[in-house]
Scaffold this motif. Structure first.
Motif, PDB file in Angstrom:
ATOM      1  N   GLN A  79     -51.035 -25.510   1.059  1.00 15.36           N
ATOM      2  CA  GLN A  79     -49.845 -26.069   1.533  1.00 15.36           C
ATOM      3  C   GLN A  79     -49.961 -27.507   1.621  1.00 15.36           C
ATOM      4  N   GLN A  80     -51.064 -28.089   2.099  1.00 12.48           N
ATOM      5  CA  GLN A  80     -51.065 -29.562   2.228  1.00 12.48           C
ATOM      6  C   GLN A  80     -51.139 -30.168   0.950  1.00 12.48           C
ATOM      7  N   ARG A  81     -51.787 -29.518   0.168  1.00  7.81           N
ATOM      8  CA  ARG A  81     -51.665 -30.071  -1.387  1.00  7.81           C
ATOM      9  C   ARG A  81     -50.259 -30.145  -2.162  1.00  7.81           C
ATOM     10  N   LEU A  82     -49.661 -29.066  -1.618  1.00  9.65           N
ATOM     11  CA  LEU A  82     -48.257 -29.096  -2.148  1.00  9.65           C
ATOM     12  C   LEU A  82     -47.155 -30.055  -1.557  1.00  9.65           C
ATOM     13  N   GLU A  83     -47.517 -30.227  -0.418  1.00 10.46           N
ATOM     14  CA  GLU A  83     -46.809 -31.219   0.541  1.00 10.46           C
ATOM     15  C   GLU A  83     -47.101 -32.737  -0.123  1.00 10.46           C
ATOM     16  N   SER A  84     -48.488 -32.809  -0.394  1.00 12.32           N
ATOM     17  CA  SER A  84     -49.030 -34.000  -1.058  1.00 12.32           C
ATOM     18  C   SER A  84     -48.225 -34.425  -2.259  1.00 12.32           C
ATOM     19  N   ARG A  85     -48.380 -33.221  -3.289  1.00 14.18           N
ATOM     20  CA  ARG A  85     -47.704 -33.476  -4.599  1.00 14.18           C
ATOM     21  C   ARG A  85     -46.225 -33.779  -4.411  1.00 14.18           C
ATOM     22  N   ALA A  86     -45.587 -33.314  -3.550  1.00 16.39           N
ATOM     23  CA  ALA A  86     -44.145 -33.528  -3.309  1.00 16.39           C
ATOM     24  C   ALA A  86     -43.865 -34.797  -3.321  1.00 16.39           C
ATOM     25  N   LYS A  87     -44.596 -35.703  -2.481  1.00 19.40           N
ATOM     26  CA  LYS A  87     -44.403 -36.807  -2.158  1.00 19.40           C
ATOM     27  C   LYS A  87     -44.660 -37.949  -3.061  1.00 19.40           C
ATOM     28  N   GLN A  88     -45.586 -37.456  -4.179  1.00 19.28           N
ATOM     29  CA  GLN A  88     -45.912 -38.390  -5.576  1.00 19.28           C
ATOM     30  C   GLN A  88     -44.715 -38.730  -6.323  1.00 19.28           C
ATOM     31  N   ALA A  89     -44.987 -39.918  -6.864  1.00 22.43           N
ATOM     32  CA  ALA A  89     -43.813 -40.357  -7.838  1.00 22.43           C
ATOM     33  C   ALA A  89     -43.528 -39.293  -8.964  1.00 22.43           C
ATOM     34  N   PRO A  90     -42.175 -39.004  -9.463  1.00 19.64           N
ATOM     35  CA  PRO A  90     -41.837 -38.120 -10.435  1.00 19.64           C
ATOM     36  C   PRO A  90     -42.712 -38.353 -11.735  1.00 19.64           C
ATOM     37  N   LEU A  91     -42.859 -37.171 -12.121  1.00 12.33           N
ATOM     38  CA  LEU A  91     -43.606 -37.282 -13.527  1.00 12.33           C
ATOM     39  C   LEU A  91     -42.359 -37.520 -14.587  1.00 12.33           C
ATOM     40  N   LEU A  92     -42.676 -38.383 -15.413  1.00 10.91           N
ATOM     41  CA  LEU A  92     -41.542 -38.617 -16.377  1.00 10.91           C
ATOM     42  C   LEU A  92     -41.805 -38.186 -17.907  1.00 10.91           C
ATOM     43  N   ALA A  93     -43.088 -37.363 -17.967  1.00 13.92           N
ATOM     44  CA  ALA A  93     -43.333 -36.465 -19.272  1.00 13.92           C
ATOM     45  C   ALA A  93     -43.888 -35.253 -18.693  1.00 13.92           C
ATOM     46  N   LEU A  94     -43.518 -34.080 -19.903  1.00 16.11           N
ATOM     47  CA  LEU A  94     -44.080 -32.994 -19.296  1.00 16.11           C
ATOM     48  C   LEU A  94     -45.580 -32.857 -19.574  1.00 16.11           C
ATOM     49  N   PRO A  95     -46.424 -32.376 -18.621  1.00 18.19           N
ATOM     50  CA  PRO A  95     -47.879 -32.239 -18.730  1.00 18.19           C
ATOM     51  C   PRO A  95     -48.137 -31.308 -19.669  1.00 18.19           C
ATOM     52  N   ALA A  96     -49.565 -31.302 -20.186  1.00 17.81           N
ATOM     53  CA  ALA A  96     -49.610 -30.476 -21.107  1.00 17.81           C
ATOM     54  C   ALA A  96     -49.878 -28.898 -20.441  1.00 17.81           C
ATOM     55  N   ASP A  97     -50.048 -27.984 -21.132  1.00 13.18           N
ATOM     56  CA  ASP A  97     -50.451 -26.596 -20.516  1.00 13.18           C
ATOM     57  C   ASP A  97     -51.520 -26.291 -19.513  1.00 13.18           C
ATOM     58  N   SER A  98     -52.654 -27.045 -19.976  1.00 16.87           N
ATOM     59  CA  SER A  98     -53.885 -27.078 -19.181  1.00 16.87           C
ATOM     60  C   SER A  98     -53.838 -27.710 -17.813  1.00 16.87           C
TER      61      SER A  98
END
Length: 243
Positions: free
Chosen positions: A40-59
């Motif tokens: 949950q802490q990691r999810l909250e941290s990721r939600a606060k990061q800058a938006p991705l402007l490209a789709l990450p690789a499946d891996s």
């Protein structure tokens, strides 16, 4: 008056086994709760990061899940999929998913455009969608999948406009011949901005921390009850023997 306690070996072994099992299972549930708190802490941290402007690789999907994304591209409405058994506010409905081709690349990702109510009379009828044409910019949250509900019967094969219980991206990619990412984007933003009227109130992931804690307490209580029962019955046997 001396306290007499009579030990019987079979009940003692049974008590120790029950108590040990209760303690081990309680510790396991406690560890699961701690692990999910970290998630949950990691999810909250990721939600606060800058938006991705490209789709990450499946891996890299797992490491990027729950990141916000801003993507440009075009919807492919002919391969819209409707996931059933997705109620909202007590109303039966669909999660509407549509392929989205990323601008300037061959990548395609399924976008959860939102929720729409189901026709109460004709359950095979799907909602009429307003889909923007040409290159558009969407915002959303990256997910590893579209969620899963209990599958009733054999899953239907993906086809354009299919009503499905769950989304099998691999099967959909084979049926549509689209180079689909294994990720799903949950579109966010007000429906008025898109003009489609879909509800974008996505359910939060249920991590179940409180449930694990409750289970741990039950297992610890079982271990304590087994020990207390053994002590009480042992004391009673000791008094009976003296009498």
């Amino acid at each position: 008056m001396p306290i007499r306690f009579r030990i019987r070996w079979v009940p003692l072994c049974a008590t120790l086994m029950v108590a040990a099992a209760g303690i081990m299972l309680g510790q396991w549930q406690t560890r699961r709760a701690e692990e999910k708190i970290e998630i949950q802490q990691r999810l909250e941290s990721r939600a606060k990061q800058a938006p991705l402007l490209a789709l990450p690789a499946d891996s890299a999907i797992d490491e990027a899940e729950f990141r916000h994304v801003l993507l440009s591209g075009e919807f492919i409405p002919q391969w819209t999929i409707y996931l059933e058994n997705r109620p909202h506010a007590g109303v039966s409905g669909f999660h509407v998913l549509m392929p989205f081709r990323i601008a300037g690349s061959s990548q395609v990702v399924m976008v959860g455009r939102g929720w729409a109510p189901r026709d109460a009379v004709d359950r095979t009828r799907v909602p009429q969608l307003v889909t923007p044409t040409g290159v558009v910019r969407i915002q959303g949250v990256l997910r590893r999948g579209a969620g899963h509900v209990l599958q009733l019967g054999q899953p239907d094969a993906p086809r354009p406009g299919a009503i499905l219980q769950n989304l099998d991206i691999v099967a959909l990619a084979e049926a549509s011949a689209l180079p689909l990412s294994t990720a799903v984007i949950e579109q966010t933003g007000a429906p008025e901005a898109a003009g489609d009227g879909l509800v974008r109130d996505w359910p939060l992931p249920s991590l179940g921390v409180d449930r694990h804690r409750a289970y741990a307490l039950q297992w610890y209580a079982l271990a304590a009850m087994a020990l207390i029962f053994f002590l009480v019955t042992g004391l009673k046997r000791g008094r009976n023997d003296k009498a």
